[in-house]
Write a protein that holds these residues in place. Sequence first.
Motif, PDB file in Angstrom:
ATOM      1  N   THR A 279      -5.850  -7.712   4.467  1.00  0.00           N
ATOM      2  CA  THR A 279      -4.993  -7.208   5.536  1.00  0.00           C
ATOM      3  C   THR A 279      -3.809  -8.150   5.724  1.00  0.00           C
ATOM      4  O   THR A 279      -3.994  -9.339   5.994  1.00  0.00           O
ATOM      5  N   PRO A 280      -2.566  -7.630   5.595  1.00  0.00           N
ATOM      6  CA  PRO A 280      -2.228  -6.287   5.106  1.00  0.00           C
ATOM      7  C   PRO A 280      -2.456  -6.183   3.590  1.00  0.00           C
ATOM      8  O   PRO A 280      -2.469  -7.207   2.903  1.00  0.00           O
ATOM      9  N   ARG A 323       2.583  -1.538  -1.036  1.00  0.00           N
ATOM     10  CA  ARG A 323       1.568  -1.490   0.011  1.00  0.00           C
ATOM     11  C   ARG A 323       2.119  -2.110   1.294  1.00  0.00           C
ATOM     12  O   ARG A 323       3.342  -2.166   1.474  1.00  0.00           O
ATOM     13  N   ASN A 324       1.248  -2.604   2.172  1.00  0.00           N
ATOM     14  CA  ASN A 324       1.655  -2.962   3.534  1.00  0.00           C
ATOM     15  C   ASN A 324       2.183  -4.381   3.696  1.00  0.00           C
ATOM     16  O   ASN A 324       2.582  -4.749   4.816  1.00  0.00           O
TER      17      ASN A 324
END
Length: 327
Positions: A279-280, A323-324
């Motif tokens: 995460t992230p 992605r994040n």
Amino acid sequence: MDINGIARLAGVSRATVSRYLNDGYVSEEKRRLIKQVIDETGYVPSQQAKTLRTGKTNLVGVVIPKINSQSVSRMVAGLTSVLNESKYQMLLANTDNNTGLEVEYLKLFAERNRVDGIVLIATVITPAHRKVLGETRVPVVVLGQELSGCTSVFNDDYHALLDVTNIVLEHGTHPAFIGVLEDDVSAGQMRHRGFLDACRDHGIEVPERAQCVSDFTVDAGYLAAERLLEAYPEADAMVCASDNIAFGAMTCLREYGRRIPQDVQVTGVGDTDLARVITPTLTTVHHHYKTAGMEAAKVLVGAMGERDDVDREVRMSYGVLRRNSTL
């Protein structure tokens, strides 16, 4: 029990048994008789005798830099799938990134026809490597580095880093880079060059204090990110040469109170399993390591079968997974 005994019990000639054992033509009736005797006696052909007869060992030597690497394990999985299907057994030599040991294993595999072919999963290519590769008489495929004068299968690290850097530059103006030693041309030089060229394309000249070198480990990535934060506190992106380096950088950034990606974007290379669950989640480059291993094995099997004696260079494709950890 030997081949003469099998022939006597089956009531066929020694030559017929030899053809049977080497997948040559044998009538169905004689094939049945030979198989029955072999099943009843438990006869196993001598690999040494077969080697003397055919000049082939059906062995492939594979030299790897380290065994606890996801990219290496994926390449080895690709090699194994093709070599098993082609009836070759694999001898694996782990060197723990010792280039001198790599050269010794190459010599060991090549001398006295111990193997029919060699795969070198390469990181750093030294003059000693080039010398022994040039003297080796069995087919060799270099996997992971582009090497002129030798058949090689390698990743397009330059364009991969160019593309992933372009993602952070959509919102970032002060990118930093954590690379690895440039003796490793593919992971070191090409990834660094791709980063710098993407920045120049956006009119950004990256200062030396915004660039540093790390090992491939999480701990080294943490320490490198810490050095960058001290030397270049305005960094709003950290482009990393591997996922593990990126994981270390992300841990450091959180401990220093930097939000990811709002304050600092982070990218990696490798698409390791953890990249999808951390995460992230991590924006990274997916290299087709298993497919590269399969391609290297196919090329080698062809060379060992004397179907292709021309050196080839195979550049693999890649994918950028957004992605994040980036905006």
